[in-house]
Structures are given as C-alpha cells and as structure tokens.
Design a protein around this motif. Structure first.
Motif, PDB file in Angstrom:
ATOM      1  N   THR A  66      -3.220   2.202  -4.863  1.00  6.59           N
ATOM      2  CA  THR A  66      -3.528   1.505  -3.610  1.00  6.59           C
ATOM      3  C   THR A  66      -2.590   0.326  -3.393  1.00  6.59           C
ATOM      4  OG1 THR A  66      -5.849   2.160  -3.795  1.00  6.59           O
ATOM      5  CG2 THR A  66      -5.365   0.298  -2.355  1.00  6.59           C
ATOM      6  N   VAL A  67      -2.352  -0.450  -4.438  1.00  3.34           N
ATOM      7  CA  VAL A  67      -1.467  -1.616  -4.323  1.00  3.34           C
ATOM      8  C   VAL A  67      -0.042  -1.167  -4.031  1.00  3.34           C
ATOM      9  CG1 VAL A  67      -0.427  -3.504  -5.654  1.00  3.34           C
ATOM     10  CG2 VAL A  67      -2.889  -3.151  -5.726  1.00  3.34           C
ATOM     11  N   GLU A  68       0.421  -0.123  -4.719  1.00  4.59           N
ATOM     12  CA  GLU A  68       1.778   0.364  -4.468  1.00  4.59           C
ATOM     13  C   GLU A  68       1.914   0.876  -3.033  1.00  4.59           C
ATOM     14  OE1 GLU A  68       2.371   3.244  -7.573  1.00  4.59           O
ATOM     15  OE2 GLU A  68       3.116   1.725  -8.982  1.00  4.59           O
ATOM     16  N   TYR A  69       0.885   1.558  -2.550  1.00  2.00           N
ATOM     17  CA  TYR A  69       0.905   2.067  -1.176  1.00  2.00           C
ATOM     18  C   TYR A  69       0.939   0.900  -0.181  1.00  2.00           C
ATOM     19  CZ  TYR A  69      -0.291   4.873   2.894  1.00  2.00           C
ATOM     20  OH  TYR A  69      -0.280   5.477   4.123  1.00  2.00           O
ATOM     21  N   ALA A  70       0.137  -0.141  -0.444  1.00  3.10           N
ATOM     22  CA  ALA A  70       0.114  -1.311   0.437  1.00  3.10           C
ATOM     23  C   ALA A  70       1.470  -2.032   0.410  1.00  3.10           C
ATOM     24  CB  ALA A  70      -1.000  -2.272   0.027  1.00  3.10           C
ATOM     25  N   CYS A  71       2.068  -2.161  -0.761  1.00  2.00           N
ATOM     26  CA  CYS A  71       3.389  -2.804  -0.865  1.00  2.00           C
ATOM     27  C   CYS A  71       4.435  -2.007  -0.091  1.00  2.00           C
ATOM     28  CB  CYS A  71       3.814  -2.933  -2.327  1.00  2.00           C
ATOM     29  SG  CYS A  71       2.906  -4.179  -3.242  1.00  2.00           S
ATOM     30  N   SER A  72       4.344  -0.688  -0.190  1.00  2.00           N
ATOM     31  CA  SER A  72       5.272   0.166   0.558  1.00  2.00           C
ATOM     32  C   SER A  72       5.088  -0.025   2.059  1.00  2.00           C
ATOM     33  CB  SER A  72       5.037   1.627   0.166  1.00  2.00           C
ATOM     34  OG  SER A  72       5.779   2.484   0.969  1.00  2.00           O
ATOM     35  N   ALA A  73       3.836  -0.102   2.501  1.00  2.00           N
ATOM     36  CA  ALA A  73       3.567  -0.305   3.932  1.00  2.00           C
ATOM     37  C   ALA A  73       4.110  -1.644   4.406  1.00  2.00           C
ATOM     38  CB  ALA A  73       2.070  -0.211   4.196  1.00  2.00           C
ATOM     39  N   VAL A  74       3.927  -2.704   3.614  1.00  2.00           N
ATOM     40  CA  VAL A  74       4.437  -4.030   3.984  1.00  2.00           C
ATOM     41  C   VAL A  74       5.964  -4.006   4.036  1.00  2.00           C
ATOM     42  CG1 VAL A  74       4.645  -6.421   3.181  1.00  2.00           C
ATOM     43  CG2 VAL A  74       2.417  -5.298   3.172  1.00  2.00           C
ATOM     44  N   LYS A  75       6.583  -3.362   3.061  1.00  2.00           N
ATOM     45  CA  LYS A  75       8.051  -3.272   3.047  1.00  2.00           C
ATOM     46  C   LYS A  75       8.540  -2.533   4.293  1.00  2.00           C
ATOM     47  CE  LYS A  75      11.923  -1.590   0.287  1.00  2.00           C
ATOM     48  NZ  LYS A  75      12.638  -1.024   1.390  1.00  2.00           N
ATOM     49  N   ASN A  76       7.845  -1.463   4.664  1.00  2.00           N
ATOM     50  CA  ASN A  76       8.237  -0.724   5.867  1.00  2.00           C
ATOM     51  C   ASN A  76       8.079  -1.582   7.113  1.00  2.00           C
ATOM     52  OD1 ASN A  76       8.969   1.577   4.490  1.00  2.00           O
ATOM     53  ND2 ASN A  76       6.952   2.516   4.644  1.00  2.00           N
ATOM     54  N   LEU A  77       7.023  -2.425   7.139  1.00  2.00           N
ATOM     55  CA  LEU A  77       6.851  -3.337   8.274  1.00  2.00           C
ATOM     56  C   LEU A  77       7.999  -4.332   8.337  1.00  2.00           C
ATOM     57  CD1 LEU A  77       3.030  -4.119   8.327  1.00  2.00           C
ATOM     58  CD2 LEU A  77       4.364  -2.986  10.096  1.00  2.00           C
TER      59      LEU A  77
END
Length: 109
Positions: A66-77
């Motif tokens: 979940t944390v890795e997915y959230a970090c990926s989403a923030v990086k994409n933003l």
C-alpha cells in the motif's frame, strides 16, 4: 573377622557400581523423556508464535504494498505537474477569450 568386613566393603562397592551402571544405562532414556516432555509442553506455544508471525508478515507485506503504491501515485502526480500547468494555462486562456467575447458581444448591442 576381617572376612565379614571385606565382604561388607565388597558388597558396598558392588552395590555402588551396580547403581552407577543402572543410572548410566538409563540416563539417555531419561534425557530423551525430558526432551519429549519439553517439546510437548512448548510445541503448542511455538506453533502459535509461528502462526502469529506469519499473520504479521502478511499484514506487513500488505502495508508495504500500500505504501509503495501510494508513493508511486505521489511520484506520478509530481511528474504530471507539467501537464497541470499546461491545463491551467489553457483554462486561463479560455477564460480570457470568453471574457473578451462577452465584452465584444455587449459592445455590439
């Protein structure tokens, strides 16, 4: 008189020797029995600890995902900030054109 005394001493020595042999012969059996006792007592608790650890590992893996997915989403933003600025510029341009069209429509009346 020495003979009964020697017989008594001989009997004591043989009794002690027999007792020592008996203890030495049974010592491995006693040790294995104690090990078996210990395993039977501690095995359920160890099995429960193992199950708990596996459950915690699964939960941790889920949280890590979940944390890795959230970090990926923030990086994409963050990476898409260029597109957001472009959209913002286009919106400002569209608002300006609309205002200009409204002003010219009122001027023709």
């Amino acid at each position: 008189m020495e003979e009964p005394e020697m017989q008594l001493k001989g009997k004591k020595v043989t009794d002690k020797f027999t007792e020592s042999i008996y203890v030495l012969a049974n010592e491995p059996s006693v040790a294995l029995y104690r090990l078996q006792e210990h395993v039977r007592r501690s095995l359920p608790e160890l099995a429960q600890h193992k199950a708990d650890m596996q459950r915690w590992e699964e939960q941790s893996q889920g949280a890590i995902y979940t944390v890795e997915y959230a970090c990926s989403a923030v990086k994409n933003l963050v990476d898409s900030s260029v597109y957001f600025r472009s959209v913002e510029g286009l919106l400002k341009q569209a608002i300006s054109i609309r205002d200009h069209m409204n002003a010219s429509a009122q001027g023709h009346r």
